[in-house]
Motif scaffolding. Structure first.
Motif, mmCIF file in Angstrom:
data_model
loop_
_atom_site.group_PDB
_atom_site.id
_atom_site.type_symbol
_atom_site.label_atom_id
_atom_site.label_comp_id
_atom_site.label_asym_id
_atom_site.label_seq_id
_atom_site.Cartn_x
_atom_site.Cartn_y
_atom_site.Cartn_z
ATOM 1 N N THR A 103 -1.594 7.828 0.843
ATOM 2 C CA THR A 103 -1.235 6.510 1.345
ATOM 3 C C THR A 103 -1.996 6.171 2.617
ATOM 4 O O THR A 103 -2.110 6.983 3.524
ATOM 5 N N ASP A 104 -2.506 4.962 2.672
ATOM 6 C CA ASP A 104 -3.077 4.396 3.887
ATOM 7 C C ASP A 104 -2.252 3.153 4.187
ATOM 8 O O ASP A 104 -2.319 2.182 3.445
ATOM 9 N N GLN A 142 -8.627 2.243 -0.798
ATOM 10 C CA GLN A 142 -7.314 2.868 -0.726
ATOM 11 C C GLN A 142 -6.674 2.916 -2.113
ATOM 12 O O GLN A 142 -6.102 3.929 -2.520
ATOM 13 N N ARG A 202 -8.431 5.540 -4.217
ATOM 14 C CA ARG A 202 -7.965 6.897 -3.912
ATOM 15 C C ARG A 202 -6.623 7.180 -4.595
ATOM 16 O O ARG A 202 -6.393 8.278 -5.085
ATOM 17 N N PRO A 234 0.801 -1.235 0.000
ATOM 18 C CA PRO A 234 0.000 0.000 0.000
ATOM 19 C C PRO A 234 0.830 1.279 0.000
ATOM 20 O O PRO A 234 0.300 2.357 -0.272
#
Length: 312
Positions: free
Chosen positions: A126-127, A261, A264, A12
């Motif tokens: 970023t997550d 995520q 996005r 991620p």
């Protein structure tokens, strides 16, 4: 420890820029850092220092050749010895702009301590997911590095490489430090140097890890609890219970978070057609994607895209 565990942790993340500096210190010195939304790397090229945290936990000594990784940019101080006075980092380095570099001197000459430092900046969209479970500091001692030729050679070449102003120097520095960052985490996982957070135990669980690899690597597939349980070679009930216990949320909630995520991230890239994103992240309808995105981020995909659009 398999490489796919590390891939699940790092997938991620989106490292986009770097600030690096060479520190030279002498005499009695200390520097007080601040919390930052980046990963931080400290490599002791020469001499030694002591790392302390704001909660008065046990100091961490870094000796010559050691490498320290701060996955979350946790606030810390580094100094010649415990208990010495510290100068705020912002006083010594008033401007820390991504892409820049510098030489910083602290204390008094002769400067017998040298430390190479870097801040690796994440994309603002970023997550971190499971990466967020990593401990605040990971220390690799010099003997560990000596068994990692690629990591050691990259570290050894950095001081001369980052001093260059050749074309592409900024990108080379980012990728070199990114390589050090990833290799360091691999060593830490292989040697089990990290605290046993539940999410890390999940990655070591024979069945749950298979489901996590599926979610993080193939999030666009039409997964259900049943198909993920089959991937994990577990019964549906045992899988659901074990997954929630180790990961902290249900399998479908974790899948939704991973898809959104990624959505996005794609929305932030204005070269990607917005109408294609729902299908690319696993939604079969634009309406379902729209509702899920709005529930997650309290805004529509279109509104988020508008925020990311370059100013005309």
């Amino acid at each position: 420890m398999r490489d796919d565990v590390l891939t699940a942790l790092l997938r991620p993340l989106w490292l986009i820029d770097i600030f690096h500096s060479m520190w030279e210190a002498g005499g009695t010195w200390g520097v007080r850092g601040h919390e930052d939304s980046c990963a931080i790397v400290h490599h002791m090229v020469q001499g030694a220092c002591v790392i302390t945290f704001e909660d008065d936990s046990e100091p961490v000594e870094l000796r010559e050749g050691d490498l320290a990784i701060f996955p979350h940019g946790t606030a810390h101080s580094f100094s010649a010895a415990p208990g010495v006075g510290t100068t705020p980092l912002s006083t010594l380095v008033p401007s820390v702009s991504p892409g820049a570099s510098g030489l910083v001197r602290v204390g008094t000459p002769p400067y017998g301590t040298r430390m190479l430092c870097a801040s690796l900046y994440y994309s603002p969209v970023t997550d971190p997911g499971l990466y967020g479970e990593l401990p605040r500091v990971i220390v690799l001692r010099r003997p560990m590095l000596e068994g990692e030729p690629l990591l050691l050679s990259t570290l050894a070449s950095l001081p001369s490489e980052i001093a260059r102003t050749a074309p592409g120097s900024r990108m080379v520095a980012l990728r070199a430090f990114e390589t050090i960052f990833v290799l360091s985490l691999r060593v830490a996982l292989e040697r089990q140097l990290m605290e046993e957070a539940p999410a890390l135990r999940a990655l070591r669980h024979q069945g749950i890890s298979k489901a996590l690899m599926a979610i993080h690597g193939s999030y666009a597939e039409p997964w259900t609890v049943e198909t993920l349980a089959r991937r994990a070679d577990m019964s549906r009930s045992a899988f659901s219970q074990q997954f929630k216990e180790l990961v902290g949320e249900t399998p479908m909630r974790h899948l939704t978070a991973r898809r959104l995520q990624e959505a996005r991230r794609l929305l932030s890239d204005t070269t990607v057609a917005q109408q294609d994103i729902a299908q690319r992240v696993g939604y079969r309808s634009q309406v379902g994607f729209h509702l899920a995105f709005r529930k997650e981020f309290d805004m529509t995909p279109g509104a988020f895209r508008s925020q990311c659009a370059p100013a005309s």
